[in-house]
Design a protein around this motif. Structure first.
Motif, short mmCIF file in Angstrom:
data_model
loop_
_atom_site.label_atom_id
_atom_site.label_comp_id
_atom_site.label_asym_id
_atom_site.label_seq_id
_atom_site.Cartn_x
_atom_site.Cartn_y
_atom_site.Cartn_z
N HIS A 280 0.87 -1.18 0.00
CA HIS A 280 0.00 0.00 0.00
C HIS A 280 0.91 1.23 0.00
O HIS A 280 1.66 1.44 0.95
CB HIS A 280 -0.88 0.03 1.25
N VAL B 278 -2.07 1.52 5.04
CA VAL B 278 -3.44 1.31 5.51
C VAL B 278 -3.66 2.08 6.82
O VAL B 278 -4.71 2.68 7.04
CB VAL B 278 -3.74 -0.19 5.72
N SER B 279 -2.61 2.10 7.66
CA SER B 279 -2.72 2.80 8.95
C SER B 279 -2.91 4.31 8.76
O SER B 279 -3.32 5.01 9.68
CB SER B 279 -1.48 2.52 9.79
N GLN B 280 -2.60 4.79 7.54
CA GLN B 280 -2.84 6.22 7.28
C GLN B 280 -3.98 6.38 6.29
O GLN B 280 -3.99 7.30 5.46
CB GLN B 280 -1.57 6.87 6.77
N LYS B 281 -4.87 5.42 6.32
CA LYS B 281 -6.10 5.44 5.52
C LYS B 281 -5.86 5.27 4.01
O LYS B 281 -6.67 5.72 3.19
CB LYS B 281 -6.92 6.72 5.79
N GLY B 282 -4.75 4.66 3.65
CA GLY B 282 -4.52 4.35 2.24
C GLY B 282 -5.48 3.25 1.80
O GLY B 282 -5.72 2.30 2.54
N GLY B 283 -6.05 3.40 0.62
CA GLY B 283 -7.06 2.45 0.15
C GLY B 283 -6.44 1.21 -0.47
O GLY B 283 -5.27 1.18 -0.84
N THR B 284 -7.26 0.16 -0.57
CA THR B 284 -6.86 -1.05 -1.28
C THR B 284 -7.50 -0.96 -2.66
O THR B 284 -8.61 -1.41 -2.87
CB THR B 284 -7.31 -2.29 -0.51
N ASN C 229 -3.53 2.76 -5.20
CA ASN C 229 -2.70 2.76 -4.00
C ASN C 229 -1.98 1.44 -3.72
O ASN C 229 -1.23 1.34 -2.77
CB ASN C 229 -3.57 3.15 -2.78
N SER D 5 5.22 0.18 7.29
CA SER D 5 4.00 1.00 7.19
C SER D 5 4.36 2.49 7.14
O SER D 5 3.65 3.32 7.69
CB SER D 5 3.06 0.67 8.35
N THR E 156 5.33 6.01 4.87
CA THR E 156 5.00 6.63 3.58
C THR E 156 6.26 6.57 2.72
O THR E 156 7.35 6.28 3.21
CB THR E 156 4.60 8.11 3.75
#
Ligand SMILES: [Zn+2]
Length: 170
Positions: A97, A101-107, A111, A125, A127
């Motif tokens: 990702h 995901v922990s920073q609201k990144g989408g699947t 992304n 995790s 950026t």
């Protein structure tokens, strides 16, 4: 046995069962381009060779939607880690990702990228900036293409490759 279905412009649109191919042929909606020499279907009055490649007499509207799956992400990225560019078989790849995901990144297509296990561990995790890593290219939803959407199996006829303009190695 499977049959490669082309539209009237010889563009691959689908891989269908030989039964479905025979129906298209017998109802005169398609013509045989190539056939399996050693596969005969017998009816009461006649026999036919199984179609290997069939061409529709009409254009075919393609579904433009490419499903978001792990394997399709690998195909889009040509089985290359999008960070270090190493090319690996699918069982040695994972995906990452870009925005964690922990920073609201989408699947989703925008992304998620193909990643080798080493780069995946290194990025964790974080950026891109925090991990000091760069993407090979901006991830996007791919356009429909036969290479991406018609999965060839190992025992499919090699002649089909002639109709795949940009066949990707798997
Ligand atoms: Zn890598």
């Amino acid at each position: 046995m499977r049959t490669l279905l082309l539209d009237c412009n010889y563009f691959p649109v689908k891989i269908i069962s030989w039964q479905k191919a025979m129906i298209l042929f017998l109802t005169e909606r398609a013509e045989v381009v190539d056939e399996y020499e050693d596969q005969l279907i017998r009816t009461v009055s006649t026999s036919y060779k199984l179609p290997k490649v069939l061409r529709l007499f009409q254009t075919h509207k393609l579904s433009q939607n490419v499903k978001f799956t792990r394997m399709n992400v690998f195909f889009r990225d040509q089985f290359k880690c999008q960070y270090c560019e190493i090319r690996l078989p699918s069982n040695e790849l994972t995906f990452d990702h870009v925005i964690p995901v922990s920073q609201k990144g989408g699947t989703n297509w925008e992304n998620v990228v193909t990643c080798c296990k080493g780069c995946n561990t290194h990025k964790g995790s974080k950026t891109l900036k925090a991990a000091n890593m760069k993407l090979l290219k901006v991830p996007k939803k791919p356009r429909w293409s036969p290479e991406l959407c018609l999965r060839l199996l190992e025992n499919d006829p090699v002649e089909w490759w002639n109709f795949f303009p940009n066949r990707l190695a798997s």
